[in-house]
Scaffold this active site. Structure first.
Site, PDB file in Angstrom:
ATOM      1  N   PHE A  24       0.701  -1.111  -0.168  1.00 48.42           N
ATOM      2  CA  PHE A  24      -0.086  -0.032  -0.136  1.00 48.42           C
ATOM      3  C   PHE A  24       0.932   1.277   0.025  1.00 48.42           C
ATOM      4  O   PHE A  24       1.803   1.506   0.895  1.00 48.42           O
ATOM      5  CB  PHE A  24      -0.884  -0.036   1.520  1.00 48.42           C
ATOM      6  CG  PHE A  24      -1.830   1.186   1.363  1.00 48.42           C
ATOM      7  CD1 PHE A  24      -2.989   1.282   0.458  1.00 48.42           C
ATOM      8  CD2 PHE A  24      -1.384   2.262   2.085  1.00 48.42           C
ATOM      9  CE1 PHE A  24      -3.767   2.220   0.557  1.00 48.42           C
ATOM     10  CE2 PHE A  24      -2.460   3.291   2.348  1.00 48.42           C
ATOM     11  CZ  PHE A  24      -3.639   3.319   1.394  1.00 48.42           C
ATOM     12  N   GLY A  25       0.576   1.941  -0.808  1.00 46.74           N
ATOM     13  CA  GLY A  25       1.395   3.453  -1.001  1.00 46.74           C
ATOM     14  C   GLY A  25       0.590   4.672  -0.561  1.00 46.74           C
ATOM     15  O   GLY A  25      -0.789   4.619  -1.005  1.00 46.74           O
ATOM     16  N   TYR A  26       0.707   5.497   0.117  1.00 45.49           N
ATOM     17  CA  TYR A  26       0.018   6.581   0.629  1.00 45.49           C
ATOM     18  C   TYR A  26       0.626   7.947   0.496  1.00 45.49           C
ATOM     19  O   TYR A  26       0.113   8.984   0.347  1.00 45.49           O
ATOM     20  CB  TYR A  26      -0.515   6.550   2.120  1.00 45.49           C
ATOM     21  CG  TYR A  26       0.619   6.312   2.875  1.00 45.49           C
ATOM     22  CD1 TYR A  26       1.205   7.347   3.483  1.00 45.49           C
ATOM     23  CD2 TYR A  26       1.373   5.195   3.126  1.00 45.49           C
ATOM     24  CE1 TYR A  26       2.262   7.605   4.224  1.00 45.49           C
ATOM     25  CE2 TYR A  26       2.361   5.078   4.153  1.00 45.49           C
ATOM     26  CZ  TYR A  26       2.964   6.323   4.499  1.00 45.49           C
ATOM     27  OH  TYR A  26       3.916   6.216   5.603  1.00 45.49           O
ATOM     28  N   GLY A  27       1.914   8.080  -0.051  1.00 43.80           N
ATOM     29  CA  GLY A  27       2.634   9.105  -0.098  1.00 43.80           C
ATOM     30  C   GLY A  27       3.408   9.176  -1.679  1.00 43.80           C
ATOM     31  O   GLY A  27       2.617   8.929  -2.607  1.00 43.80           O
ATOM     32  N   SER A  28       4.454   9.304  -1.634  1.00 45.72           N
ATOM     33  CA  SER A  28       5.409   9.380  -2.870  1.00 45.72           C
ATOM     34  C   SER A  28       5.256   7.842  -3.553  1.00 45.72           C
ATOM     35  O   SER A  28       5.067   8.022  -4.806  1.00 45.72           O
ATOM     36  CB  SER A  28       7.013   9.669  -2.823  1.00 45.72           C
ATOM     37  OG  SER A  28       7.561   8.698  -1.977  1.00 45.72           O
ATOM     38  N   GLU A  99      12.946   3.641   1.843  1.00 45.47           N
ATOM     39  CA  GLU A  99      11.880   4.006   2.620  1.00 45.47           C
ATOM     40  C   GLU A  99      12.837   3.785   3.940  1.00 45.47           C
ATOM     41  O   GLU A  99      12.321   3.427   5.074  1.00 45.47           O
ATOM     42  CB  GLU A  99      10.815   3.067   2.831  1.00 45.47           C
ATOM     43  CG  GLU A  99      10.042   3.237   1.499  1.00 45.47           C
ATOM     44  CD  GLU A  99       9.546   4.492   1.493  1.00 45.47           C
ATOM     45  OE1 GLU A  99       9.029   5.292   2.138  1.00 45.47           O
ATOM     46  OE2 GLU A  99       8.901   4.890   0.178  1.00 45.47           O
TER      47      GLU A  99
HETATM   48  C1  SIN Z   1       4.422   5.708   0.865  1.00 44.24           C
HETATM   49  O1  SIN Z   1       4.444   6.370  -0.168  1.00 44.24           O
HETATM   50  O2  SIN Z   1       3.529   4.953   1.088  1.00 44.24           O
HETATM   51  C2  SIN Z   1       5.452   5.928   2.011  1.00 44.24           C
HETATM   52  C3  SIN Z   1       5.922   7.439   2.290  1.00 44.24           C
HETATM   53  C4  SIN Z   1       6.614   7.894   1.250  1.00 44.24           C
HETATM   54  O3  SIN Z   1       7.496   7.458   0.627  1.00 44.24           O
HETATM   55  O4  SIN Z   1       6.460   9.042   0.732  1.00 44.24           O
END
Ligand code: SIN
Length: 192
Positions: A24-28, A99
């Site tokens: 699951f990705g929530y940011g970049s 990460e």
């Molecule tokens: C993510 O995107 O899921 C983790 C945080 C990031 O790398 O911005």
């Protein structure tokens, strides 16, 4: 805890021969998928909210002037919209490096748009990691972001790309959009 969580993450999940797992990705990870994936689907994580509470010394800032990037904070009743990727375990070699600044892989239940559920891995940085910055006002967060740059580029772009990606998937996020508005306000002030 050290900043570098690579070794901790490698020891956390051994994948037990699974051919593929959901991430699951929530940011970049929503807008910068620099890895191979077998499938990509919109998904939600219930009980968590995105927050710009994690310091970035390696991507969007420097050790002297850290930027602010996203992590997830527990928030009963909230739901975080993101993207789920089906990836082979080999992908985590590079992802753990990307990460590494305080994030640990967690297993969490993901909910797809059709209501189906699956367990997935998600990188979360909590308050015990050395790069943690924690809560601050929207203005203070935006000021820090506006001033920060790192090897991956301007911290500001991290926010603007994410806000665009969330709008493209019709996802609401009051915190992200508030920081985006504040960044535009600050840019307007400096342009005068
Ligand atoms: C993510 O995107 O899921 C983790 C945080 C990031 O790398 O911005």
């Amino acid at each position: 805890m050290t900043h570098d969580t690579t070794a901790l993450n490698r020891a956390r999940h051994r994948f037990d021969g699974a051919p593929a797992v959901w991430l699951f990705g929530y940011g970049s990870l929503i807008w910068k998928a620099d890895f191979d994936y077998l499938d990509r689907r919109h998904a939600h994580l219930h009980g968590w909210s995105r927050r710009f509470w994690q310091g970035s010394h390696d991507h969007r800032g420097t050790p002297e002037a850290p930027g602010r990037v996203l992590t997830l904070a527990r928030d009963p009743g909230a739901s975080c919209a993101g993207v789920a990727y089906l990836v082979t375990p080999a992908v985590f070699d590079a992802l753990d490096h990307r990460e590494k600044n305080g994030y640990l892989r967690h297993v969490e239940p993901l909910v797809f748009d059709d209501g189906s559920r699956v367990d997935g891995l998600v990188y979360i940085a909590d308050g015990h990691n050395a790069a943690w910055l924690g809560p601050a006002s929207d203005t203070a967060i935006a000021r820090q972001i506006a001033a920060a740059h790192g090897p991956s580029g301007a911290n500001r772009d991290y926010v603007l790309h994410l806000a665009d990606a969330l709008r493209a998937q019709h996802a609401e996020d009051a915190h992200v959009f508030a920081i985006e508005r504040e960044l535009h306000r600050l840019a307007g002030l400096t342009a005068r």
